[in-house]
Design an enzyme around this catalytic site. Structure first.
Site, short mmCIF file in Angstrom:
data_model
loop_
_atom_site.label_atom_id
_atom_site.label_comp_id
_atom_site.label_asym_id
_atom_site.label_seq_id
_atom_site.Cartn_x
_atom_site.Cartn_y
_atom_site.Cartn_z
N ASP A 103 90.22 47.26 16.77
CA ASP A 103 88.95 47.45 16.07
C ASP A 103 89.15 48.24 14.79
O ASP A 103 90.12 48.99 14.66
CB ASP A 103 87.97 48.23 16.96
CG ASP A 103 87.64 47.51 18.25
OD1 ASP A 103 87.56 46.27 18.23
OD2 ASP A 103 87.46 48.19 19.28
N ASP A 129 82.92 48.94 17.26
CA ASP A 129 82.42 48.85 18.63
C ASP A 129 81.97 50.21 19.11
O ASP A 129 82.67 51.22 18.93
CB ASP A 129 83.51 48.33 19.57
CG ASP A 129 83.78 46.84 19.39
OD1 ASP A 129 83.13 46.21 18.54
OD2 ASP A 129 84.67 46.31 20.10
N ARG A 182 77.39 39.34 16.23
CA ARG A 182 77.35 40.73 16.66
C ARG A 182 76.99 41.67 15.51
O ARG A 182 77.77 42.52 15.11
CB ARG A 182 78.68 41.16 17.30
CG ARG A 182 79.09 40.33 18.49
CD ARG A 182 80.34 40.87 19.15
NE ARG A 182 80.72 40.06 20.31
CZ ARG A 182 81.74 40.31 21.11
NH1 ARG A 182 82.52 41.38 20.87
NH2 ARG A 182 82.02 39.53 22.13
#
Length: 288
Positions: A103, A129, A182
């Site tokens: 990430d 995230d 997302r």
């Protein structure tokens, strides 16, 4: 590493937390991975200035009471990102996160985090995230591009025991630039506030509310976005989503349903029609 004395305050860009904390600490300037990793994982408050691009092989741990700020408009991390875990009082600002093997930023079991005016591009997994009982987080004025799974909030349908009553996050004035999905995808958090963001050329969908989440989608500007928001995603059941005062340019209105808990802070959103110019002119690095 160069150190100077400093005191700083955990900022509230629309109530980052219910009560912002003030704490002291030195300032250290770093320009290589070893120096950064040592500073970011150290005990106690510290302001870390990142000067230039730092190559990371693995996700670097960030501990409590850290402010990490990029110097100028081109400083940041390439190759991997930041892991904020079991931390409180963290600011991450004015940094480029590029080509992470994981990430760009992962936040878990953490509170009072402000992620502001950063660029995220080409992560292997998510750009940002937030998961595992993290809460009281603001994500503001970031520019994300060349990303598929952009911003996840809540990692698993089976994590209700940790996440219900947590995952309260505000996303405002971010530029979701040709990213796929997302933006964010939400589980359990209620309320989650998504307002004054600019979405352009979104591939799959903008916002998804799942697993009993409550998401307020307010005064955003959606352009060339066929599916700006919906309920449920994949195998995840639906949450609630309320959409208010959004602007749609060559875009459809999305799916809504249910109710969302009251937003626990005062705020005045910009008019949705003004959001494109405001956000493209102010989001990302170099615009603080």
């Amino acid at each position: 590493m160069r150190r100077t004395s400093a005191r700083f305050k955990l900022a509230s860009a629309v109530a980052v937390t219910a009560a912002a904390a003030t704490f002291g600490g030195d300032t250290v300037t770093v320009s290589d991975a070893d120096a950064f990793i040592e500073a970011a994982s150290s005990d106690g408050p510290l302001q870390i200035e990142v000067d230039g691009t730092i190559q990371l092989d693995d996700m670097a741990d960030v501990s409590s009471d850290k402010t990490i700020i990029g110097v100028g408009s081109g400083s940041g991390f390439d190759g991997s990102g930041l892991h904020v875990a079991d931390a409180d009082n963290v600011i991450i600002q004015n940094l480029v996160f590029a080509n992470s093997n994981d990430d760009g930023i992962n936040v878990q079991y953490s509170t009072n985090v402000w992620i502001d005016h950063n660029d995220f591009t080409n992560p292997n997994d998510g750009a940002l995230d937030i998961k595992r009982a993290s809460t009281d987080i603001t994500v503001s004025w970031n520019h994300t591009y060349d990303s598929d799974k952009n911003m996840l909030l809540g990692h698993d349908d089976d994590n209700a025991s940790e996440d219900v009553g947590r995952l309260n996050v505000t996303y405002h004035h971010n530029w979701f630039d040709s990213v796929n999905q997302r933006n964010p995808r939400v589980r359990f958090g209620d309320p989650v506030h998504v307002y004054n963001n600019y979405y352009n050329d979104i591939g799959s969908y903008g916002v998804a509310s799942t697993e009993d989440a409550g998401v307020l989608v307010e005064a955003n500007y959606f352009e060339n976005t066929d599916d700006p928001y919906h309920l449920g995603e994949g195998d995840s059941g639906p949450g609630s989503l309320v959409a208010v005062d959004n602007h749609y340019e060559n875009s459809s209105e999305g799916e809504t349903g249910g109710s969302v808990s009251d937003i626990p802070y005062s705020y005045t959103p910009d008019a949705a029609t003004d959001v494109k110019s405001i956000v493209t002119g102010g989001a990302g690095v170099g615009n603080i």
